[in-house]
Design a protein around this motif. Sequence first.
Motif, PDB file in Angstrom:
ATOM      1  N   GLU A   1       6.299  16.345   8.508  1.00 42.06           N
ATOM      2  CA  GLU A   1       6.177  16.589   9.942  1.00 42.06           C
ATOM      3  C   GLU A   1       7.203  15.803  10.751  1.00 42.06           C
ATOM      4  O   GLU A   1       7.142  15.767  11.987  1.00 42.06           O
ATOM      5  CB  GLU A   1       4.747  16.257  10.386  1.00 42.06           C
ATOM      6  CG  GLU A   1       3.725  17.196   9.726  1.00 42.06           C
ATOM      7  CD  GLU A   1       2.276  16.760   9.938  1.00 42.06           C
ATOM      8  OE1 GLU A   1       2.063  15.693  10.557  1.00 42.06           O
ATOM      9  OE2 GLU A   1       1.382  17.487   9.475  1.00 42.06           O
ATOM     10  N   ASP A   2       8.131  15.152  10.057  1.00 41.70           N
ATOM     11  CA  ASP A   2       9.244  14.446  10.687  1.00 41.70           C
ATOM     12  C   ASP A   2       8.783  13.294  11.574  1.00 41.70           C
ATOM     13  O   ASP A   2       9.417  12.965  12.587  1.00 41.70           O
ATOM     14  CB  ASP A   2      10.117  15.418  11.495  1.00 41.70           C
ATOM     15  CG  ASP A   2      11.593  15.022  11.474  1.00 41.70           C
ATOM     16  OD1 ASP A   2      11.973  14.209  10.617  1.00 41.70           O
ATOM     17  OD2 ASP A   2      12.348  15.516  12.318  1.00 41.70           O
ATOM     18  N   GLU A   3       7.675  12.665  11.203  1.00 40.81           N
ATOM     19  CA  GLU A   3       7.177  11.526  11.967  1.00 40.81           C
ATOM     20  C   GLU A   3       7.963  10.270  11.603  1.00 40.81           C
ATOM     21  O   GLU A   3       8.437  10.108  10.488  1.00 40.81           O
ATOM     22  CB  GLU A   3       5.695  11.286  11.665  1.00 40.81           C
ATOM     23  CG  GLU A   3       4.766  12.354  12.173  1.00 40.81           C
ATOM     24  CD  GLU A   3       3.314  12.050  11.854  1.00 40.81           C
ATOM     25  OE1 GLU A   3       3.053  10.938  11.323  1.00 40.81           O
ATOM     26  OE2 GLU A   3       2.454  12.894  12.120  1.00 40.81           O
ATOM     27  N   TYR A   4       8.070   9.366  12.563  1.00 40.72           N
ATOM     28  CA  TYR A   4       8.682   8.073  12.308  1.00 40.72           C
ATOM     29  C   TYR A   4       7.680   7.192  11.568  1.00 40.72           C
ATOM     30  O   TYR A   4       6.528   7.057  11.983  1.00 40.72           O
ATOM     31  CB  TYR A   4       9.104   7.414  13.621  1.00 40.72           C
ATOM     32  CG  TYR A   4       9.600   5.995  13.459  1.00 40.72           C
ATOM     33  CD1 TYR A   4      10.533   5.676  12.470  1.00 40.72           C
ATOM     34  CD2 TYR A   4       9.134   4.983  14.286  1.00 40.72           C
ATOM     35  CE1 TYR A   4      10.994   4.374  12.318  1.00 40.72           C
ATOM     36  CE2 TYR A   4       9.601   3.678  14.147  1.00 40.72           C
ATOM     37  CZ  TYR A   4      10.519   3.386  13.160  1.00 40.72           C
ATOM     38  OH  TYR A   4      10.967   2.104  13.001  1.00 40.72           O
ATOM     39  N   ILE A   5       8.120   6.602  10.466  1.00 45.63           N
ATOM     40  CA  ILE A   5       7.255   5.745   9.653  1.00 45.63           C
ATOM     41  C   ILE A   5       7.835   4.335   9.695  1.00 45.63           C
ATOM     42  O   ILE A   5       8.766   4.007   8.960  1.00 45.63           O
ATOM     43  CB  ILE A   5       7.195   6.244   8.197  1.00 45.63           C
ATOM     44  CG1 ILE A   5       6.872   7.736   8.156  1.00 45.63           C
ATOM     45  CG2 ILE A   5       6.183   5.444   7.390  1.00 45.63           C
ATOM     46  CD1 ILE A   5       7.031   8.358   6.787  1.00 45.63           C
ATOM     47  N   PRO A   6       7.345   3.479  10.574  1.00 46.54           N
ATOM     48  CA  PRO A   6       7.937   2.153  10.725  1.00 46.54           C
ATOM     49  C   PRO A   6       7.595   1.225   9.552  1.00 46.54           C
ATOM     50  O   PRO A   6       6.497   1.286   8.999  1.00 46.54           O
ATOM     51  CB  PRO A   6       7.325   1.637  12.024  1.00 46.54           C
ATOM     52  CG  PRO A   6       6.005   2.348  12.125  1.00 46.54           C
ATOM     53  CD  PRO A   6       6.231   3.701  11.523  1.00 46.54           C
ATOM     54  N   LEU A   7       8.553   0.394   9.188  1.00 44.15           N
ATOM     55  CA  LEU A   7       8.318  -0.637   8.179  1.00 44.15           C
ATOM     56  C   LEU A   7       7.706  -1.846   8.867  1.00 44.15           C
ATOM     57  O   LEU A   7       8.214  -2.328   9.887  1.00 44.15           O
ATOM     58  CB  LEU A   7       9.633  -1.040   7.513  1.00 44.15           C
ATOM     59  CG  LEU A   7       9.523  -2.207   6.519  1.00 44.15           C
ATOM     60  CD1 LEU A   7       8.899  -1.729   5.217  1.00 44.15           C
ATOM     61  CD2 LEU A   7      10.885  -2.835   6.257  1.00 44.15           C
ATOM     62  N   GLU A   8       6.609  -2.348   8.308  1.00 45.46           N
ATOM     63  CA  GLU A   8       5.965  -3.542   8.838  1.00 45.46           C
ATOM     64  C   GLU A   8       5.792  -4.556   7.715  1.00 45.46           C
ATOM     65  O   GLU A   8       5.953  -4.242   6.529  1.00 45.46           O
ATOM     66  CB  GLU A   8       4.625  -3.172   9.473  1.00 45.46           C
ATOM     67  CG  GLU A   8       4.779  -2.187  10.645  1.00 45.46           C
ATOM     68  CD  GLU A   8       3.442  -1.785  11.248  1.00 45.46           C
ATOM     69  OE1 GLU A   8       2.411  -2.399  10.885  1.00 45.46           O
ATOM     70  OE2 GLU A   8       3.437  -0.854  12.068  1.00 45.46           O
ATOM     71  N   LYS A   9       5.491  -5.788   8.106  1.00 45.82           N
ATOM     72  CA  LYS A   9       5.411  -6.880   7.132  1.00 45.82           C
ATOM     73  C   LYS A   9       4.439  -6.577   5.990  1.00 45.82           C
ATOM     74  O   LYS A   9       4.682  -6.943   4.850  1.00 45.82           O
ATOM     75  CB  LYS A   9       4.986  -8.173   7.838  1.00 45.82           C
ATOM     76  CG  LYS A   9       6.030  -8.782   8.747  1.00 45.82           C
ATOM     77  CD  LYS A   9       7.119  -9.492   7.964  1.00 45.82           C
ATOM     78  CE  LYS A   9       8.060 -10.233   8.905  1.00 45.82           C
ATOM     79  NZ  LYS A   9       9.164 -10.915   8.191  1.00 45.82           N
ATOM     80  N   HIS A  10       3.351  -5.896   6.304  1.00 48.13           N
ATOM     81  CA  HIS A  10       2.349  -5.665   5.266  1.00 48.13           C
ATOM     82  C   HIS A  10       2.800  -4.636   4.226  1.00 48.13           C
ATOM     83  O   HIS A  10       2.142  -4.464   3.201  1.00 48.13           O
ATOM     84  CB  HIS A  10       1.004  -5.248   5.886  1.00 48.13           C
ATOM     85  CG  HIS A  10       1.021  -3.910   6.558  1.00 48.13           C
ATOM     86  ND1 HIS A  10       1.352  -3.750   7.882  1.00 48.13           N
ATOM     87  CD2 HIS A  10       0.761  -2.673   6.087  1.00 48.13           C
ATOM     88  CE1 HIS A  10       1.273  -2.468   8.201  1.00 48.13           C
ATOM     89  NE2 HIS A  10       0.923  -1.788   7.133  1.00 48.13           N
ATOM     90  N   HIS A  11       3.923  -3.968   4.497  1.00 48.43           N
ATOM     91  CA  HIS A  11       4.452  -3.033   3.502  1.00 48.43           C
ATOM     92  C   HIS A  11       5.276  -3.755   2.426  1.00 48.43           C
ATOM     93  O   HIS A  11       5.614  -3.165   1.400  1.00 48.43           O
ATOM     94  CB  HIS A  11       5.336  -1.977   4.177  1.00 48.43           C
ATOM     95  CG  HIS A  11       4.588  -1.043   5.061  1.00 48.43           C
ATOM     96  ND1 HIS A  11       4.966  -0.788   6.357  1.00 48.43           N
ATOM     97  CD2 HIS A  11       3.472  -0.306   4.848  1.00 48.43           C
ATOM     98  CE1 HIS A  11       4.124   0.073   6.914  1.00 48.43           C
ATOM     99  NE2 HIS A  11       3.208   0.383   5.995  1.00 48.43           N
ATOM    100  N   GLU A  12       5.616  -4.991   2.696  1.00 44.56           N
ATOM    101  CA  GLU A  12       6.485  -5.736   1.783  1.00 44.56           C
ATOM    102  C   GLU A  12       5.655  -6.494   0.741  1.00 44.56           C
ATOM    103  O   GLU A  12       4.440  -6.571   0.798  1.00 44.56           O
ATOM    104  CB  GLU A  12       7.338  -6.725   2.581  1.00 44.56           C
ATOM    105  CG  GLU A  12       8.249  -6.039   3.587  1.00 44.56           C
ATOM    106  CD  GLU A  12       9.100  -7.023   4.377  1.00 44.56           C
ATOM    107  OE1 GLU A  12      10.286  -6.757   4.545  1.00 44.56           O
ATOM    108  OE2 GLU A  12       8.547  -8.045   4.812  1.00 44.56           O
ATOM    109  N   ALA A  13       6.376  -7.024  -0.247  1.00 51.65           N
ATOM    110  CA  ALA A  13       5.846  -7.961  -1.248  1.00 51.65           C
ATOM    111  C   ALA A  13       5.001  -7.327  -2.338  1.00 51.65           C
ATOM    112  O   ALA A  13       4.619  -7.999  -3.293  1.00 51.65           O
ATOM    113  CB  ALA A  13       5.029  -9.075  -0.574  1.00 51.65           C
ATOM    114  N   ILE A  14       4.705  -6.029  -2.231  1.00 48.45           N
ATOM    115  CA  ILE A  14       3.907  -5.394  -3.270  1.00 48.45           C
ATOM    116  C   ILE A  14       4.661  -5.458  -4.609  1.00 48.45           C
ATOM    117  O   ILE A  14       5.886  -5.328  -4.642  1.00 48.45           O
ATOM    118  CB  ILE A  14       3.567  -3.937  -2.891  1.00 48.45           C
ATOM    119  CG1 ILE A  14       2.453  -3.387  -3.769  1.00 48.45           C
ATOM    120  CG2 ILE A  14       4.797  -3.038  -2.919  1.00 48.45           C
ATOM    121  CD1 ILE A  14       1.869  -2.074  -3.266  1.00 48.45           C
ATOM    122  N   ASP A  15       3.955  -5.690  -5.681  1.00 47.97           N
ATOM    123  CA  ASP A  15       4.523  -5.714  -7.047  1.00 47.97           C
ATOM    124  C   ASP A  15       5.406  -6.937  -7.315  1.00 47.97           C
ATOM    125  O   ASP A  15       6.064  -6.998  -8.356  1.00 47.97           O
ATOM    126  CB  ASP A  15       5.370  -4.468  -7.343  1.00 47.97           C
ATOM    127  CG  ASP A  15       4.601  -3.169  -7.217  1.00 47.97           C
ATOM    128  OD1 ASP A  15       3.386  -3.198  -7.475  1.00 47.97           O
ATOM    129  OD2 ASP A  15       5.199  -2.149  -6.859  1.00 47.97           O
TER     130      ASP A  15
END
Length: 436
Positions: free
Chosen positions: A418-432
Amino acid sequence: MSINFTLSDEQRKLQHEVRAFAENVLAPIVPDADREPDPVRAVQRTKPAYVEAYKAGIAMCMLPRQYGGGGVSCVDLVIAAEEICVVDPGFACTVLCNGLGLMPVSWYGSEEQKERFLRPATSDPSGEFLGGWTASEPAGSPSGTANFDIPLPRPAGVGLIARRDGDQYVLNGRKYWPSAAGWDEQGVNLQTAIVRTDPEKGGTEGLSAIVIERGTPGITYKYIDKEGHRLTSNAEVVFDDARVPAENLLPGAQGNGDFVINRNFAWSGPVAAIAAVGVARAAFEKALAFAKGNTAGALKPIINFQNVGYVLGDVAAQIEMGRYFSWRAADYLDKHDQHAELVGAMNKIQVTEMMFDCVYKCMQIVGVNSLDALHGFGKLLREASVFPIYDGGNMGMQRRRVHGFLADPQFNPRAIMEDEYIPLEKHHEAIDTVVP
């Protein structure tokens, strides 16, 4: 209404002009430069072509027009980049990584910094100006950069320390694989480096971006002798009490160097992907010509055999898939203020790995003759092998970035569609990043 994949007249003109440069200026110098055993001299052999690219407006085409750059869209950039990468993706790195080094200034710099850094980059009368991106660090224990966002204290994470001392930062540590290291092992004109401005913190805390100028005392460079992309200058960089003006710290990136890393590699995702498309296209065209002219001992050329036709048909289709996904990712960047942290990663992963398979399939069609240096497949395979492991390695950083988004309980699986903007936030980091 339909989705239009037809290039505009302006895009066709850009494509043809860059193709003419690649075929007429770059291609004649690549074979000897690639065979040059000394990595410094190999890169130096491409300098005349770079100067022509600079003066033609190609080298700084991605920078904002208000500071003298070309102001091209991300879509236009990948259209142009493919034509250079068909001939040599290493040289293309030298040109295109001006964006990796200087776009962070346009995103996170003050107006004064943009004038001070970008204006000289776009107005060098010699045409030799180089920008560089310096984030990765040498392998070791602990060291390396793939887990730059690990949520653990020092010494985990980025290790280049920048301590404030009055109106300067004092830098100590090492970097590896900067996007460019200059024409003479003395560094590029300007490099944007990721540093730890809060030495007491680890992970994504305390990271910043600072611009380092050529000639800064206390910095030494040693070129890396590479298997692929030999015509771009990567190096080990050692910082020994190197003093950088505090005014060179990008204010929008202070304490958020992790966002600079993610945004930069998202911006370059479709560039790396289209570079892989270019190399696969070169392999396909060679293999198709070979198949139409070689009988392998039969009575007709091997293109008439089903297995050859089927494999080459699959390769042709995969190249088209890769090209359009790259255009789509670039279009997403253009629509969302040059943010595509999820889409850019997905594009880079899938296309670069698919194109490596395409190059090898073309070699299978040519058979043992593909090992003959005369045909150039060895170089193409070397170049293709680079894409999945550089520019934020697919297995190190890129897939983790995708995983971080998908694991978010609020992630909308239809957002990209749907061409939505998906912002990167701190909680998206550090996984794995932490081994259980």
